[in-house]
Scaffold this active site. Structure first.
Site, PDB file in Angstrom:
ATOM      1  N   GLU A   1      74.750 -37.605  63.862  1.00 58.02           N
ATOM      2  CA  GLU A   1      75.765 -36.610  64.208  1.00 58.02           C
ATOM      3  C   GLU A   1      75.040 -35.358  64.654  1.00 58.02           C
ATOM      4  O   GLU A   1      74.199 -34.819  63.920  1.00 58.02           O
ATOM      5  CB  GLU A   1      76.686 -36.293  63.022  1.00 58.02           C
ATOM      6  CG  GLU A   1      77.838 -35.378  63.453  1.00 58.02           C
ATOM      7  CD  GLU A   1      78.736 -34.871  62.315  1.00 58.02           C
ATOM      8  OE1 GLU A   1      79.749 -34.234  62.606  1.00 58.02           O
ATOM      9  OE2 GLU A   1      78.399 -35.104  61.136  1.00 58.02           O
TER      10      GLU A   1
ATOM     11  N   ASP B   1      80.488 -26.499  69.222  1.00 62.08           N
ATOM     12  CA  ASP B   1      80.844 -25.122  69.593  1.00 62.08           C
ATOM     13  C   ASP B   1      81.309 -25.095  71.051  1.00 62.08           C
ATOM     14  O   ASP B   1      80.598 -25.581  71.938  1.00 62.08           O
ATOM     15  CB  ASP B   1      79.631 -24.200  69.411  1.00 62.08           C
ATOM     16  CG  ASP B   1      79.258 -24.067  67.940  1.00 62.08           C
ATOM     17  OD1 ASP B   1      80.171 -23.992  67.097  1.00 62.08           O
ATOM     18  OD2 ASP B   1      78.050 -24.047  67.632  1.00 62.08           O
TER      19      ASP B   1
ATOM     20  N   LYS C   1      82.912 -18.765  77.086  1.00 63.53           N
ATOM     21  CA  LYS C   1      82.566 -17.945  78.263  1.00 63.53           C
ATOM     22  C   LYS C   1      81.879 -18.799  79.312  1.00 63.53           C
ATOM     23  O   LYS C   1      80.957 -19.564  78.995  1.00 63.53           O
ATOM     24  CB  LYS C   1      81.633 -16.804  77.841  1.00 63.53           C
ATOM     25  CG  LYS C   1      82.358 -15.700  77.122  1.00 63.53           C
ATOM     26  CD  LYS C   1      81.479 -14.478  76.993  1.00 63.53           C
ATOM     27  CE  LYS C   1      82.178 -13.451  76.134  1.00 63.53           C
ATOM     28  NZ  LYS C   1      81.281 -12.729  75.258  1.00 63.53           N
TER      29      LYS C   1
ATOM     30  N   THR D   1      86.278 -34.414  59.851  1.00 57.28           N
ATOM     31  CA  THR D   1      85.265 -33.384  59.592  1.00 57.28           C
ATOM     32  C   THR D   1      85.949 -32.176  58.956  1.00 57.28           C
ATOM     33  O   THR D   1      87.176 -32.096  58.905  1.00 57.28           O
ATOM     34  CB  THR D   1      84.596 -32.936  60.910  1.00 57.28           C
ATOM     35  OG1 THR D   1      85.459 -32.017  61.585  1.00 57.28           O
ATOM     36  CG2 THR D   1      84.286 -34.101  61.827  1.00 57.28           C
TER      37      THR D   1
ATOM     38  N   GLU E   1      88.024 -30.501  61.589  1.00 51.60           N
ATOM     39  CA  GLU E   1      89.175 -31.343  61.927  1.00 51.60           C
ATOM     40  C   GLU E   1      90.315 -31.148  60.922  1.00 51.60           C
ATOM     41  O   GLU E   1      91.475 -31.028  61.308  1.00 51.60           O
ATOM     42  CB  GLU E   1      88.712 -32.808  61.931  1.00 51.60           C
ATOM     43  CG  GLU E   1      89.694 -33.772  62.528  1.00 51.60           C
ATOM     44  CD  GLU E   1      89.024 -35.123  62.786  1.00 51.60           C
ATOM     45  OE1 GLU E   1      87.840 -35.293  62.475  1.00 51.60           O
ATOM     46  OE2 GLU E   1      89.716 -36.014  63.307  1.00 51.60           O
TER      47      GLU E   1
HETATM   48  C1  LIG Z   1      81.868 -25.815  65.090  1.00 56.44           C
HETATM   49  S1  LIG Z   1      80.650 -26.503  64.043  1.00 56.44           S
HETATM   50  C2  LIG Z   1      81.311 -28.120  63.688  1.00 56.44           C
HETATM   51  C3  LIG Z   1      80.735 -28.719  62.434  1.00 56.44           C
HETATM   52  C4  LIG Z   1      81.228 -30.133  62.072  1.00 56.44           C
HETATM   53  N1  LIG Z   1      80.820 -31.112  63.075  1.00 56.44           N
HETATM   54  C5  LIG Z   1      82.720 -30.170  61.878  1.00 56.44           C
HETATM   55  O1  LIG Z   1      83.405 -30.741  62.742  1.00 56.44           O
HETATM   56  O2  LIG Z   1      83.214 -29.667  60.864  1.00 56.44           O
HETATM   57  C6  LIG Z   1      79.321 -26.854  65.176  1.00 56.44           C
HETATM   58  C7  LIG Z   1      77.975 -27.069  64.505  1.00 56.44           C
HETATM   59  O3  LIG Z   1      77.028 -27.405  65.523  1.00 56.44           O
HETATM   60  C8  LIG Z   1      75.798 -26.754  65.260  1.00 56.44           C
HETATM   61  N2  LIG Z   1      75.086 -26.585  66.542  1.00 56.44           N
HETATM   62  C9  LIG Z   1      75.546 -25.949  67.637  1.00 56.44           C
HETATM   63  N3  LIG Z   1      74.621 -25.965  68.627  1.00 56.44           N
HETATM   64  C10 LIG Z   1      73.550 -26.655  68.133  1.00 56.44           C
HETATM   65  C11 LIG Z   1      72.270 -26.993  68.657  1.00 56.44           C
HETATM   66  N4  LIG Z   1      71.904 -26.624  69.891  1.00 56.44           N
HETATM   67  N5  LIG Z   1      71.408 -27.693  67.876  1.00 56.44           N
HETATM   68  C12 LIG Z   1      71.767 -28.060  66.618  1.00 56.44           C
HETATM   69  N6  LIG Z   1      72.963 -27.746  66.066  1.00 56.44           N
HETATM   70  C13 LIG Z   1      73.851 -27.052  66.805  1.00 56.44           C
HETATM   71  C14 LIG Z   1      76.213 -25.439  64.620  1.00 56.44           C
HETATM   72  O4  LIG Z   1      75.173 -24.885  63.831  1.00 56.44           O
HETATM   73  C15 LIG Z   1      77.436 -25.851  63.785  1.00 56.44           C
HETATM   74  O5  LIG Z   1      77.091 -26.180  62.454  1.00 56.44           O
END
Ligand SMILES: C[S@@+](CC[C@H](N)C(=O)[O-])C[C@H]1O[C@@H](n2cnc3c(N)ncnc32)[C@H](O)[C@@H]1O
Length: 218
Positions: free
Chosen positions: A44, A118, A122, A191, A194
């Protein structure tokens, strides 16, 4: 995602060495040997606090799981939960996915999950989205030829962007849903994010994609 700094989080994470792998680049090309079996490996990417991958690891003991995130604080929470459950088929690595190829060799992963990545809304930040074509090209290299990417999000804009990126790279798309939880019997683990969006009544978009085999040779 903004996260409050926790003093000592780094040190605490290092102590959970049954789950968290420091210097994970040493395992590049050797992940199967590291798990001491030949089971498929699912990862994941951006796992956050780990609910999804922990539940997946519990219900699929014959699959090895690797959770990737780049934030120490969220990974610490995930690693603590996994440690309590003594899961031998789940490991976690803290890396920035831009450098994923330093940690995974060609054909090392059978599947990649992208859950609620994420959205980087933008326009100028589109290259940071985990479904941007440069990321997809990296995933293509580290996945086996028939390996799949399973992606779900609440963010319509990110979903539209991702579909266009998938189309641009001529990926095979299947099992598309524009409202994953419309029917109650969804067979997938949810998640943290979710659960929040389900509670708000927001639709979840989901898709499975894979690369065409002939592209692997190019
Ligand atoms: C919005 S959260 C979603 C977390 C989880 N998958 C959920 O659905 O509850 C996005 C996660 O992706 C990680 N993330 C974003 N860009 C990343 C990158 N370039 N490398 C590693 N992790 C990343 C962030 O640190 C964050 O914990």
């Amino acid at each position: 995602l903004r996260v409050r700094k926790i003093p000592g989080a780094e040190e605490a994470l290092m102590l959970i060495d049954s789950i968290y792998i420091h210097e994970a680049e040493k395992n590049k090309g050797k992940w199967k040997a590291y798990f001491k079996n030949n089971n498929p490996i699912h990862a994941e990417f951006g796992g956050g606090k780990g609910k999804f991958i922990i539940e997946m690891a519990i219900s699929n003991p014959h699959i090895n799981f690797i959770m990737v995130d780049m934030v120490t604080e969220v990974m610490l929470k995930a690693a603590q939960k996994a440690q309590e459950l003594e899961l031998s088929n789940l490991k976690m690595i803290r890396i920035d996915l831009r450098y994923a190829k330093q940690f995974f060799d060609a054909n090392e992963l059978e599947r990649i999950y992208l859950n609620f990545s994420d959205p980087w809304p933008k326009k100028k930040h589109y290259k940071r989205r985990l479904t941007y074509r440069d990321f997809l090209m990296t995933y293509r290299d580290i996945l086996i030829p028939d390996g799949e990417i399973h992606f779900k999000t609440d963010n319509r804009g990110l979903f539209e962007f991702s579909l266009n990126e998938f189309a641009e790279l001529d990926l095979v798309m299947k099992n598309i849903s524009l409202d994953l939880h419309k029917n109650s019997d969804v067979p997938y683990c949810t998640t943290e994010y979710e659960e929040k969006f389900i509670a708000l009544g927001q639709p979840i978009y989901r898709i499975e994609v894979k690369f065409r085999n002939e592209k692997k040779e190019s």
